[in-house]
Scaffold this motif. Structure first.
Motif, PDB file in Angstrom:
ATOM      1  N   ASP A   1      -1.444   2.854 -11.781  1.00  0.00           N
ATOM      2  CA  ASP A   1      -1.785   1.820 -10.815  1.00  0.00           C
ATOM      3  C   ASP A   1      -1.906   2.344  -9.389  1.00  0.00           C
ATOM      4  O   ASP A   1      -1.800   1.581  -8.437  1.00  0.00           O
ATOM      5  CB  ASP A   1      -0.741   0.700 -10.851  1.00  0.00           C
ATOM      6  N   CYS A   2      -2.163   3.629  -9.235  1.00  0.00           N
ATOM      7  CA  CYS A   2      -2.293   4.195  -7.892  1.00  0.00           C
ATOM      8  C   CYS A   2      -3.519   3.654  -7.162  1.00  0.00           C
ATOM      9  O   CYS A   2      -3.565   3.631  -5.929  1.00  0.00           O
ATOM     10  CB  CYS A   2      -2.345   5.718  -7.959  1.00  0.00           C
ATOM     11  N   HIS A   3      -4.516   3.175  -7.923  1.00  0.00           N
ATOM     12  CA  HIS A   3      -5.732   2.679  -7.293  1.00  0.00           C
ATOM     13  C   HIS A   3      -5.495   1.434  -6.447  1.00  0.00           C
ATOM     14  O   HIS A   3      -6.324   1.088  -5.595  1.00  0.00           O
ATOM     15  CB  HIS A   3      -6.773   2.358  -8.367  1.00  0.00           C
ATOM     16  N   LEU A   4      -4.373   0.749  -6.654  1.00  0.00           N
ATOM     17  CA  LEU A   4      -4.102  -0.472  -5.894  1.00  0.00           C
ATOM     18  C   LEU A   4      -3.763  -0.175  -4.436  1.00  0.00           C
ATOM     19  O   LEU A   4      -3.734  -1.096  -3.616  1.00  0.00           O
ATOM     20  CB  LEU A   4      -2.960  -1.243  -6.545  1.00  0.00           C
TER      21      LEU A   4
ATOM     22  N   SER B   1       3.400  17.555  -0.811  1.00  0.00           N
ATOM     23  CA  SER B   1       3.088  16.601  -1.870  1.00  0.00           C
ATOM     24  C   SER B   1       2.537  15.317  -1.264  1.00  0.00           C
ATOM     25  O   SER B   1       3.176  14.711  -0.402  1.00  0.00           O
ATOM     26  CB  SER B   1       4.341  16.307  -2.698  1.00  0.00           C
ATOM     27  N   TYR B   2       1.345  14.931  -1.703  1.00  0.00           N
ATOM     28  CA  TYR B   2       0.740  13.663  -1.307  1.00  0.00           C
ATOM     29  C   TYR B   2       0.586  12.793  -2.549  1.00  0.00           C
ATOM     30  O   TYR B   2       0.259  13.283  -3.625  1.00  0.00           O
ATOM     31  CB  TYR B   2      -0.632  13.878  -0.660  1.00  0.00           C
ATOM     32  N   GLY B   3       0.827  11.501  -2.386  1.00  0.00           N
ATOM     33  CA  GLY B   3       0.748  10.590  -3.512  1.00  0.00           C
ATOM     34  C   GLY B   3      -0.665  10.419  -4.034  1.00  0.00           C
ATOM     35  O   GLY B   3      -1.649  10.528  -3.292  1.00  0.00           O
ATOM     36  N   LEU B   4      -0.765  10.146  -5.328  1.00  0.00           N
ATOM     37  CA  LEU B   4      -2.085   9.945  -5.937  1.00  0.00           C
ATOM     38  C   LEU B   4      -2.789   8.741  -5.344  1.00  0.00           C
ATOM     39  O   LEU B   4      -4.011   8.744  -5.138  1.00  0.00           O
ATOM     40  CB  LEU B   4      -1.925   9.773  -7.452  1.00  0.00           C
ATOM     41  N   GLY B   5      -2.033   7.679  -5.070  1.00  0.00           N
ATOM     42  CA  GLY B   5      -2.646   6.490  -4.482  1.00  0.00           C
ATOM     43  C   GLY B   5      -3.186   6.747  -3.100  1.00  0.00           C
ATOM     44  O   GLY B   5      -4.253   6.235  -2.730  1.00  0.00           O
ATOM     45  N   PHE B   6      -2.477   7.544  -2.310  1.00  0.00           N
ATOM     46  CA  PHE B   6      -2.953   7.877  -0.966  1.00  0.00           C
ATOM     47  C   PHE B   6      -4.237   8.689  -1.043  1.00  0.00           C
ATOM     48  O   PHE B   6      -5.192   8.441  -0.293  1.00  0.00           O
ATOM     49  CB  PHE B   6      -1.863   8.633  -0.221  1.00  0.00           C
ATOM     50  N   LEU B   7      -4.277   9.684  -1.937  1.00  0.00           N
ATOM     51  CA  LEU B   7      -5.503  10.478  -2.086  1.00  0.00           C
ATOM     52  C   LEU B   7      -6.655   9.612  -2.581  1.00  0.00           C
ATOM     53  O   LEU B   7      -7.812   9.785  -2.148  1.00  0.00           O
ATOM     54  CB  LEU B   7      -5.255  11.634  -3.056  1.00  0.00           C
ATOM     55  N   PHE B   8      -6.361   8.669  -3.473  1.00  0.00           N
ATOM     56  CA  PHE B   8      -7.403   7.751  -3.943  1.00  0.00           C
ATOM     57  C   PHE B   8      -7.941   6.911  -2.792  1.00  0.00           C
ATOM     58  O   PHE B   8      -9.158   6.731  -2.641  1.00  0.00           O
ATOM     59  CB  PHE B   8      -6.824   6.854  -5.044  1.00  0.00           C
ATOM     60  N   TYR B   9      -7.047   6.399  -1.968  1.00  0.00           N
ATOM     61  CA  TYR B   9      -7.466   5.609  -0.803  1.00  0.00           C
ATOM     62  C   TYR B   9      -8.312   6.448   0.135  1.00  0.00           C
ATOM     63  O   TYR B   9      -9.388   6.023   0.592  1.00  0.00           O
ATOM     64  CB  TYR B   9      -6.229   5.071  -0.077  1.00  0.00           C
ATOM     65  N   LEU B  10      -7.839   7.653   0.443  1.00  0.00           N
ATOM     66  CA  LEU B  10      -8.542   8.498   1.408  1.00  0.00           C
ATOM     67  C   LEU B  10      -9.916   8.906   0.884  1.00  0.00           C
ATOM     68  O   LEU B  10     -10.898   8.933   1.638  1.00  0.00           O
ATOM     69  CB  LEU B  10      -7.683   9.730   1.702  1.00  0.00           C
ATOM     70  N   ASN B  11      -9.994   9.201  -0.400  1.00  0.00           N
ATOM     71  CA  ASN B  11     -11.276   9.553  -1.008  1.00  0.00           C
ATOM     72  C   ASN B  11     -12.275   8.418  -0.878  1.00  0.00           C
ATOM     73  O   ASN B  11     -13.419   8.613  -0.471  1.00  0.00           O
ATOM     74  CB  ASN B  11     -11.066   9.894  -2.486  1.00  0.00           C
ATOM     75  N   HIS B  12     -11.844   7.203  -1.236  1.00  0.00           N
ATOM     76  CA  HIS B  12     -12.753   6.060  -1.178  1.00  0.00           C
ATOM     77  C   HIS B  12     -13.119   5.704   0.248  1.00  0.00           C
ATOM     78  O   HIS B  12     -14.246   5.303   0.525  1.00  0.00           O
ATOM     79  CB  HIS B  12     -12.129   4.853  -1.886  1.00  0.00           C
TER      80      HIS B  12
ATOM     81  N   GLY C   1       0.819  -1.206   0.000  1.00  0.00           N
ATOM     82  CA  GLY C   1       0.000   0.000   0.000  1.00  0.00           C
ATOM     83  C   GLY C   1       0.851   1.253   0.000  1.00  0.00           C
ATOM     84  O   GLY C   1       0.552   2.232  -0.700  1.00  0.00           O
ATOM     85  N   ASP C   2       1.947   1.223   0.767  1.00  0.00           N
ATOM     86  CA  ASP C   2       2.860   2.375   0.768  1.00  0.00           C
ATOM     87  C   ASP C   2       3.465   2.600  -0.612  1.00  0.00           C
ATOM     88  O   ASP C   2       3.619   3.743  -1.053  1.00  0.00           O
ATOM     89  CB  ASP C   2       3.972   2.146   1.794  1.00  0.00           C
ATOM     90  N   CYS C   3       3.801   1.500  -1.294  1.00  0.00           N
ATOM     91  CA  CYS C   3       4.382   1.636  -2.633  1.00  0.00           C
ATOM     92  C   CYS C   3       3.391   2.256  -3.604  1.00  0.00           C
ATOM     93  O   CYS C   3       3.715   3.205  -4.333  1.00  0.00           O
ATOM     94  CB  CYS C   3       4.820   0.265  -3.147  1.00  0.00           C
ATOM     95  N   PHE C   4       2.184   1.717  -3.618  1.00  0.00           N
ATOM     96  CA  PHE C   4       1.191   2.206  -4.579  1.00  0.00           C
ATOM     97  C   PHE C   4       0.630   3.570  -4.181  1.00  0.00           C
ATOM     98  O   PHE C   4       0.078   4.269  -5.030  1.00  0.00           O
ATOM     99  CB  PHE C   4       0.062   1.188  -4.721  1.00  0.00           C
ATOM    100  N   SER C   5       0.735   3.956  -2.918  1.00  0.00           N
ATOM    101  CA  SER C   5       0.206   5.262  -2.506  1.00  0.00           C
ATOM    102  C   SER C   5       0.983   6.403  -3.153  1.00  0.00           C
ATOM    103  O   SER C   5       0.448   7.484  -3.363  1.00  0.00           O
ATOM    104  CB  SER C   5       0.261   5.388  -0.984  1.00  0.00           C
ATOM    105  N   ARG C   6       2.245   6.150  -3.486  1.00  0.00           N
ATOM    106  CA  ARG C   6       3.071   7.179  -4.142  1.00  0.00           C
ATOM    107  C   ARG C   6       3.275   6.852  -5.615  1.00  0.00           C
ATOM    108  O   ARG C   6       4.168   7.389  -6.254  1.00  0.00           O
ATOM    109  CB  ARG C   6       4.426   7.291  -3.444  1.00  0.00           C
ATOM    110  N   SER C   7       2.435   5.950  -6.126  1.00  0.00           N
ATOM    111  CA  SER C   7       2.621   5.476  -7.486  1.00  0.00           C
ATOM    112  C   SER C   7       2.055   6.458  -8.502  1.00  0.00           C
ATOM    113  O   SER C   7       1.452   7.476  -8.162  1.00  0.00           O
ATOM    114  CB  SER C   7       1.951   4.106  -7.652  1.00  0.00           C
ATOM    115  N   SER C   8       2.219   6.095  -9.765  1.00  0.00           N
ATOM    116  CA  SER C   8       1.745   6.939 -10.858  1.00  0.00           C
ATOM    117  C   SER C   8       0.243   6.746 -11.051  1.00  0.00           C
ATOM    118  O   SER C   8      -0.398   5.934 -10.391  1.00  0.00           O
ATOM    119  CB  SER C   8       2.489   6.595 -12.143  1.00  0.00           C
ATOM    120  N   GLN C   9      -0.305   7.485 -12.002  1.00  0.00           N
ATOM    121  CA  GLN C   9      -1.739   7.449 -12.262  1.00  0.00           C
ATOM    122  C   GLN C   9      -2.191   6.064 -12.711  1.00  0.00           C
ATOM    123  O   GLN C   9      -3.335   5.659 -12.466  1.00  0.00           O
ATOM    124  CB  GLN C   9      -2.071   8.478 -13.354  1.00  0.00           C
TER     125      GLN C   9
END
Length: 970
Positions: A530-533, A561-572, A520-528
């Motif tokens: 696969d950030c949803h993982l 700066s916050y990662g796209l994956g983290f924002l995706f997680y927090l939103n959901h 989760g930490d890896c994908f939280s800072r990932s690109s657009q």
């Protein structure tokens, strides 16, 4: 891996093909003696290993005499006769069946089990079919230790079931697993599926009449093209296969289908010989999950592996044939063996281990919806990698038993390697064949046997974690770090799929949660891409949202700066309904995160039930700044009003809501339903509760609340039962809830909802009519009607098609001044429903609660009788109770096909009643009105026939004259 200290120095020649089956505990060998080749199966062989001297020899199928009668008391050697020379053997680890590869045929032997007590009756009994016996063949190694007096001892035997003919196709190695048959030559691999059916007709076999047209062209070197055919395409290969059934006691018929074909071609012109290209190590590998039993079920997955000296190929066979992984070896590989966790390969001087993708396939078969927002698993397409290497000298063979890797090696210092140029020349001259291996001389060097114990999955996982920490320190978003953690995830998944021991399973599950957090930490800072993982992996980790926030605070080098994956997680997380409520500190931090990174999501963030503890004053300032930059919007205004309500600032609350018309506010609720309700994320049965804004609107703006709830229902944001619960929790079940039902009835187009609402409203109206009667109990006894309804009867009649206009005679029966206002409104709504298209069939049981002693009760019963078409009885009843309404009733209902009731029913009734009460002015007036209608609708002859014969004809003469005049004019 940890190398065991066990090493043996042995002298022997390389053995001929040999196979051992653990489930049946028998050993099969191909032996050569006196220029003859034998195929033998050894059963109870452990007795000989324990130096027990008795040995029995028998032919296949002979169980009645000799050593067989002594059961498991001695080792038995079963001679298996074959018409052709056996080349290779294989055992099915699932069923215990035996496959023998000969020059141009494959022979399948079904494993049988006979009990000692049934041997004497064998000739009189039918042996069960192979399909039923396969599910019963679980033989432990303890069978060999049973006493001879135990009559329940199982004696193993084989039955030749089917022969598969493959012309011009000499197997180098065969494999068998759960009906799959794999054959390997030097350059070709073929996988078939053998099924049994009750059909009398065999599956179409390939034409055996094909001959090798190139047989006489010995002077030519023909190189077939490389080919890969999967699934149904595999039947297009040029390898014909036909089946010949030989099992006399098998009831089913065998059907053969092609699964996989792969052909390789030596690249002679690049210096590659046949020896450097020929296939080896073919293997069919089953994989069972922890929910399965190897004795009663088919494996969840079946994999096929075969290898070249330079590359290996792993295919998944069940649920569609697919190439999972292609292994590229850094050195020339002599042999390879596949396990659930790793692929072990040997070169001349090393043992190497590669990762496998079996767990990724099995995980998706066991749980097809694993790739969702709730769960995830690395894909089977993930590139494989080498995990470790261990050096040896002169490795020749490798096999695996449980956690042990067994190696065979020798150091042949006398053999000089030929120059590369000579090898290439020999490769050009051999045409697909290789010379037989040289016989080892009696003075050859000794052999070494090594037993290497593999490390446990948890130990290997811990090593991966240590490596991952080094990667994370240098580059947390590196692809290599993600790959390593994915490998660790698949390793743990594979172990969990097969582990049933609870203590070991708990350790694996704890390690898997830790691994999911790291992924989760890896994908939280990932690109657009696969950030949803980050979302499913963080969920699988079991971390709270506060812990996830702490793991994703910006690095000092990029403080905003916050990662796209983290924002995706927090939103959901905030979009879904969870039980976790953030503290004020965490909630305010979430507001700061979105105000810096994604300000457009602030409205939905503030509406989340998890954010109930946010600082209202501080958040209101943030929203005011958002309004200044993004402009005014209805959801933003409602959100700001909600925060003002938390501050008990009712003046600001009303000012904000007054910015927009009621309809626009309703659209705002549709856009963000959580402004009105919390819950509902779990489906139609989920508990839904009102928000603070909903509670305030119930007091100050009930019309807006009802309109908003109706809009949510019509847009599938809330179910009918959930909305009922909201109003009941507000304490408005007998006022706003009924208003909601009426408004929903006006808006809904769903027939099921309409019928349900009609029934509910009918019940409520009847209850309201009875609420003043102390002998009748209300369905809402704790909630008396406290305010006037939002919609009056006239409003409903004018705006809802389910409410019909009141019949004129109802006003005569029940004048408005006879009852209270609320009682009159409930009566008119119920009468209006009965005057509309409502089917009165289901209303009749409800009306049994109402007495017809009162005029309003009588009007409802009379309405139902009229709607059912019972005009005859209704006329008499109405003349008895309220004759002044009879003309209005007749004018409304006695029309068209019921017009004759004027003179057939109403006129005789009025004549009789007037004669009995001559001074009744109401009846006389009704009679005059009736005569006017009768005179207008009948001819003189019919009118005369209707006149009474009691001497009062003079009373009817004016009407007769009118009838005659109208008839003459017509």
């Amino acid at each position: 891996m940890v190398l065991s200290c066990r090493m043996y120095s042995l002298r022997f020649s390389l053995p001929l093909p040999l196979s051992h089956l653990l489930s049946g505990d028998y050993l099969v060998t191909i032996e050569e003696k006196n220029s003859a080749t034998y195929l033998r199966a050894y059963t109870n062989w452990r007795y000989q290993a324990e130096e027990r001297s008795r040995v029995g020899v028998r032919l296949l199928g002979h169980l009645l005499r000799g050593a067989s009668q002594r059961g498991g008391a001695q080792m038995e050697i079963i001679e298996i006769p074959l018409s052709e020379r056996p080349v290779s053997v294989a055992c099915c680890s699932v069923t215990g069946d035996l496959l023998v590869g000969c020059e141009n045929t494959l022979v399948l032997f079904t494993l049988r089990r006979q009990n000692q007590e049934n041997l004497q009756n064998q000739s009189q009994q039918n042996v069960q079919s192979s399909s039923s016996l396969n599910s019963q063949q679980t033989f432990g190694q303890s069978e060999g230790h049973s006493s001879s007096s135990d009559h329940s001892v199982s004696i193993l035997d084989f039955e030749r079931s089917v022969i598969m003919h493959i012309p011009n196709f000499t197997p180098k190695k065969v494999a068998l697993c759960s009906g799959y048959v794999a054959v390997q030559t030097e350059l070709e691999a073929l996988v078939l599926k053998l099924n049994t059916s009750e059909s009398d007709a065999l599956d179409e076999s390939c034409d055996m009449s094909k001959t090798d047209l190139l047989e006489d062209q010995s002077d030519l070197l023909l190189i077939p093209r490389q080919q890969e055919l999967l699934g149904s395409q595999a039947k297009n290969c040029d390898v014909p296969v036909s089946i010949e059934k030989t099992g006399l006691e098998d009831k089913g018929q065998y059907k053969l289908s092609y699964v996989l074909f792969r052909r390789f071609t030596p690249e002679f012109f690049t210096g590659c010989s046949v020896e450097e290209t020929q296939l080896h190590s073919m293997q069919l590998h089953p994989l069972f999950t922890s929910n399965q039993s190897t004795s009663t079920e088919e494996p969840a997955c079946v994999f096929c592996f075969f290898s070249l000296p330079s590359a290996g190929y792993l295919y998944s066979l069940k649920n569609g044939v697919e190439l999972l992984s292609a292994y590229q070896y850094p050195e020339r590989v002599l042999e390879a063996v596949l396990t659930d966790h790793l692929l072990h390969v040997i070169t001349k001087n090393a043992l190497q281990c590669f990762t496998v993708r079996c767990a990724a396939v099995a995980a998706r078969i066991e749980e097809p919806y694993i790739d969702t927002t709730m769960k995830a698993c690395p894909p089977s397409s993930l590139e494989v990698c080498a995990l470790r290497m261990q050096l040896f000298i002169g490795l020749r063979s490798v096999c695996v038993h449980g956690p042990h890797v067994i190696l065979l090696s020798t150091a042949d210092t006398q053999t000089q390697e030929e120059p590369e140029r000579v090898q290439q020349r020999r490769g050009l001259a051999r045409r697909w064949t290789t010379s037989p291996p040289k016989e080892s001389t009696p003075t050859g060097h000794g052999w070494n046997l090594y037993v290497v114990d593999t490390v446990s999955p948890l130990t290997l996982y811990n090593e991966m974690v240590e490596y991952s920490r080094q990667y994370a320190e240098t580059n947390p978003s590196a692809q290599s770090l993600r790959h390593l953690l994915s490998e660790a995830h698949l390793l743990l998944c594979s172990s969990l799929l097969q582990t049933t021991e609870q203590t070991h399973r708990k350790d694996l599950e704890e390690a898997l949660r830790e691994n999911c957090a790291q992924l989760g930490d890896c994908f939280s800072r990932s690109s657009q891409k696969d950030c949803h993982l980050a979302l499913p992996y963080y969920r699988m980790s079991g971390l709270s949202v506060t812990e996830v926030i702490a793991r994703n605070r910006p690095l000092p080098s990029s403080p905003h700066s916050y990662g796209l994956g983290f924002l995706f997680y927090l939103n959901h997380y905030l979009l879904e309904e969870t039980e976790e409520i953030l503290s004020q500190e965490s909630a305010d931090e979430v507001i700061d995160i979105f105000s810096q990174s994604e300000s457009s999501a602030l409205i939905s963030v503030c509406a989340s039930p998890s954010m109930i503890n946010i600082s209202a004053d501080r958040t209101l300032q943030v929203l005011h700044r958002l309004e200044d930059t993004a402009g005014v919007s209805v959801p933003l205004t409602i959100t700001m009003a909600t925060l003002a309500l938390r501050l008990d600032d009712l003046q600001q609350f009303m000012q904000l809501l007054d910015r927009h018309a009621e309809m626009l506010l309703v659209y705002g609720f549709i856009e963000e339903p959580r402004l009105l309700i919390h819950g509902g994320g779990g489906g139609s049965q989920a508990y839904v509760r009102p928000t603070a804004l909903t509670q305030q609107l119930a007091k100050s703006q009930p019309g807006l609340l009802v309109a908003g709830m109706v809009a949510l229902h019509e847009n599938n944001k809330v179910q009918l039962e959930q909305a009922d619960g909201v109003f009941k929790e507000l304490g408005c079940e007998n006022c706003l809830l009924v208003d909601f039902w009426e408004a929903t009835l006006m808006a809904s187009s769903q027939d099921a909802v309409i019928q349900e609402l009609l029934f509910r409203l009918t019940s409520v109206y009847i209850d309201r009519l009875l609420c003043t009667n102390p002998d009748k109990r209300s369905i809402f006894p704790q909630s008396p009607l406290r305010h006037k309804s939002l919609k009056s009867a006239d409003d409903l009649i004018n705006s809802c098609s389910h409410y019909g206009a009141l019949y004129p005679w109802l006003i005569i029966l029940c004048p408005p001044y006879t009852t209270s206002c609320l009682h009159q409104e409930a009566l008119h709504k119920l009468q209006s429903l009965l005057c509309g298209p409502l089917s009165v069939g289901f209303v009749l049981p409800l009306l049994e609660r109402l007495s017809d002693e009162t005029m309003w009760g009588f009007s409802l019963h009379l309405l139902c009788e009229t709607r059912r078409g019972r005009y005859d009885s209704s006329i008499g009843t109405l003349l008895d109770r309220c004759p002044q309404a009879i003309i209005a009733y007749a004018n409304h209902h006695l029309q068209d096909k019921h017009l004759e009731l004027w003179w057939q029913k109403l006129l005789p009734e009025l004549c009789n009643r007037t004669r009995a009460s001559a001074d009744n002015s109401i009846l006389l007036a009704a009679l005059k009105e009736t005569l006017v209608v009768v005179a207008a609708e009948t001819n003189p002859t019919q009118f005369l026939e209707l006149l009474p014969d009691d001497g009062t004809a003079s009373y009817f003469l004016p009407h007769l004259l009118t009838c005659t005049q109208k008839h003459l004019l017509a």
